[in-house]
Each structure stands twice: as C-alpha cells, then as structure tokens.
Design a protein around this motif. Structure first.
Motif, PDB file in Angstrom:
ATOM      1  N   ASP A   4       0.830  -1.197   0.000  1.00 24.96           N
ATOM      2  CA  ASP A   4       0.000   0.000   0.000  1.00 24.96           C
ATOM      3  C   ASP A   4       0.867   1.251   0.000  1.00 24.96           C
ATOM      4  O   ASP A   4       0.706   2.158   0.811  1.00 24.96           O
ATOM      5  CB  ASP A   4      -0.964  -0.014   1.184  1.00 24.96           C
ATOM      6  N   SER A  26      -5.371  -2.156   1.201  1.00 29.45           N
ATOM      7  CA  SER A  26      -6.390  -1.258   0.656  1.00 29.45           C
ATOM      8  C   SER A  26      -7.251  -1.986  -0.382  1.00 29.45           C
ATOM      9  O   SER A  26      -8.471  -1.792  -0.446  1.00 29.45           O
ATOM     10  CB  SER A  26      -5.741  -0.026   0.036  1.00 29.45           C
ATOM     11  N   GLU A  86      -6.495   8.306  -0.328  1.00 30.01           N
ATOM     12  CA  GLU A  86      -7.535   7.561   0.381  1.00 30.01           C
ATOM     13  C   GLU A  86      -8.557   7.089  -0.649  1.00 30.01           C
ATOM     14  O   GLU A  86      -9.138   7.895  -1.369  1.00 30.01           O
ATOM     15  CB  GLU A  86      -8.194   8.443   1.440  1.00 30.01           C
ATOM     16  N   SER A 222      -4.415   4.108   1.236  1.00 33.85           N
ATOM     17  CA  SER A 222      -5.295   3.444   2.196  1.00 33.85           C
ATOM     18  C   SER A 222      -6.734   3.429   1.696  1.00 33.85           C
ATOM     19  O   SER A 222      -7.123   4.223   0.833  1.00 33.85           O
ATOM     20  CB  SER A 222      -5.237   4.135   3.565  1.00 33.85           C
ATOM     21  N   PHE A 223      -7.499   2.504   2.257  1.00 38.68           N
ATOM     22  CA  PHE A 223      -8.943   2.478   2.027  1.00 38.68           C
ATOM     23  C   PHE A 223      -9.612   3.387   3.046  1.00 38.68           C
ATOM     24  O   PHE A 223      -9.301   3.341   4.241  1.00 38.68           O
ATOM     25  CB  PHE A 223      -9.483   1.052   2.185  1.00 38.68           C
TER      26      PHE A 223
END
Length: 286
Positions: A4, A26, A86, A222-223
């Motif tokens: 990630d 992610s 994100e 990132s998620f």
C-alpha cells in the motif's frame, strides 16, 4: 516488504517521470465486503492501481473518480480517491459474468469516465470509449486525448494484490519521444510477480539499472469510506417527514446501506423523531 505504497521517480538524463504503486490491504478492504467474481475483483484491483497512479499526477487538493460503465454483464466499476491517496470502490454485475478479462466481454458497449473535483475550482470530466482490451490501454488513450503527453501504463491484479506503473513525458518544449520510447520498452518488461514481491528500489534497479533514477519518498495508500450514521441521517432529513413515517409504519425501521464498505445504519421511530425535531424547518416538513 511495505505494501500500500506509491513511489514517484524521475530520470536525471531524460525529461520523463514515473510512478509505481503496490497495494494489498487497501485492495482487500475494498473487495472483502462483497462476493465479487474473481474477474471483477481483478478489474477493481487494476482500477484501484490506476486511480492511485492518476491521483499522484494531480496538482491540486481534491477528489478523483475513475468509473467504467457499460451495458454488459458488469455494468459498473468505480474507484474514488483523493490527493491523500484515500481510496474506496465498488462494482455492479449480473449473474452472467464471463471469465474473460477483455473489457468488451465484461462491459459490452461502455465508457471510462474520469472526474476531477478540486476543493477549489471547477470540476473537470473526461470520457473515453471502452474500445480497448484493458484498462491500461483506455487510460493511455485518455492521456493522449486530454493531456497530449505520451503516457504508458501497466496494471496488474490477482485475488490478493494489485500493482501498477506509469511513465510519462514531462511537459517541455523539447522533443523527448525517443527517450520515452526507450524507457517504455524497459518498463514493459516488468513482471507481475516482481511488482507483487519486490521492494520498489529492486524493481527499479532491475528495469533501469543503466539509467540515472531519482526515487522520492513513498506515499501511503489506504482504504477510507466516507459513509457515517450522521451522513445517513442528513440524507433522511431531505425526505418529507410524511414519507418517512409511512416507511416506518410499514417496516418498523429505516435502513440505509453503503455500497462501498457494506456498512448498515438503522433508524427506529425514536431516532427519526429526534432527527426531525432537531432539523431546521423546510418546505418538505410542512
């Protein structure tokens, strides 16, 4: 190995820049809440890598959405991201998804829609046809049309990981097409297992060991889903109170779900009364 992560790099002896992204958590966070066919997971993985690469090209704070839509067995695949890397995403499909990875077999007649939404400034949207075999080729066509900068993109995904690389000529008055073509040929030799299993420095050394490459600090990917009970409550307030009361009388509760993370929010009659009691008066409440 850190996953990630997005890396950006420049060539000291050519006006060409590159990006490499390696994704695991992610990617898993996006697909784990859904029962996607494997080929749909791979499409979302490639789209996630692509959106991350495109996000790193943004020169503003804001959001980006890369969406595939069509009239085929897969009707929608979309990844939304922002300048902080994100990401969130979702896909819609029917029961007839083929095992093919060709976009035409999956989406039928369709389009790729790229939407850029700056925090300050006007929204921009670009559209290209899904008339190529894969996402990378469609994105290259998008850059050819909108940016008119030679761009190469390579995308990979399996059930566990996703990765991608981007190579692009820097805006310049000089013609650096020969340098770009040379570096593209080198980049095209990258293997999926290399991007999935090696550190960025090692991948770049294998590809460009005769070039002068400057690697910048990595950026975390990132998620992140933006849904919340508060947002759901705000959406309920936009509906006439009488209509909400009718749903409550029939079902006992109001349920709202998020397509992206599969979270569910429940509002009973006491919740609803509190929502409308605290909401400012509007025409829909009269």
């Amino acid at each position: 190995m850190s996953k990630d992560i997005l890396h950006r790099y420049l060539f000291d002896n050519a006006d060409v820049r590159g990006e490499m992204v390696q994704l695991e958590k992610s990617y898993q966070d996006i697909i784990k809440a859904h029962n996607y066919p494997e080929v749909v997971e791979q499409i979302l993985g490639q789209l996630l890598a692509a959106t991350s690469l495109l996000t790193a090209t943004l020169k503003f704070s804001g959001d980006i959405s890369v969406q595939l839509q069509g009239d085929g067995p897969v009707s929608l695949a979309v990844i939304n991201g922002n300048n902080n890397q994100e990401m969130r995403g979702v896909a819609r499909f029917n029961d007839q998804v083929p095992a093919s990875t060709k976009l035409g077999d999956l989406f039928g007649k369709g389009y790729m829609v790229i939407t850029l939404t700056p925090d300050d400034g006007e929204r921009y949207q670009g559209v290209v046809s899904l008339d190529k075999e894969n996402i990378a080729q469609c994105l290259e066509e998008y850059f050819n049309q909108s940016e008119q900068l030679p761009t190469g993109i390579w995308l990979f995904a399996d059930k566990q990981q996703a990765a991608g690389m981007l190579l692009q000529v820097l805006p310049s008055e000089a013609d650096h097409l020969e340098d770009f073509e040379h570096l593209s040929q080198l980049t095209a030799t990258v293997k999926q297992e290399e991007l999935f299993g090696l550190e960025a420095k090692e991948v770049l050394h294998r590809l460009y060991h005769q070039e002068q490459v400057r690697l910048f600090d990595p950026i975390d990917v990132s998620f992140k889903c933006t849904c919340s009970k508060e947002r759901s409550a705000a959406a309920i307030r936009t509906v006439a109170k009488a209509e909400i009361d009718s749903i409550l009388a029939e079902k006992g509760v109001i349920e709202m779900g998020c397509e992206f993370c599969n979270s569910h929010y429940r509002f009973d009659s006491i919740d609803i009364e509190a929502l409308f009691a605290n909401a400012p008066a509007s025409a829909s409440d009269q």
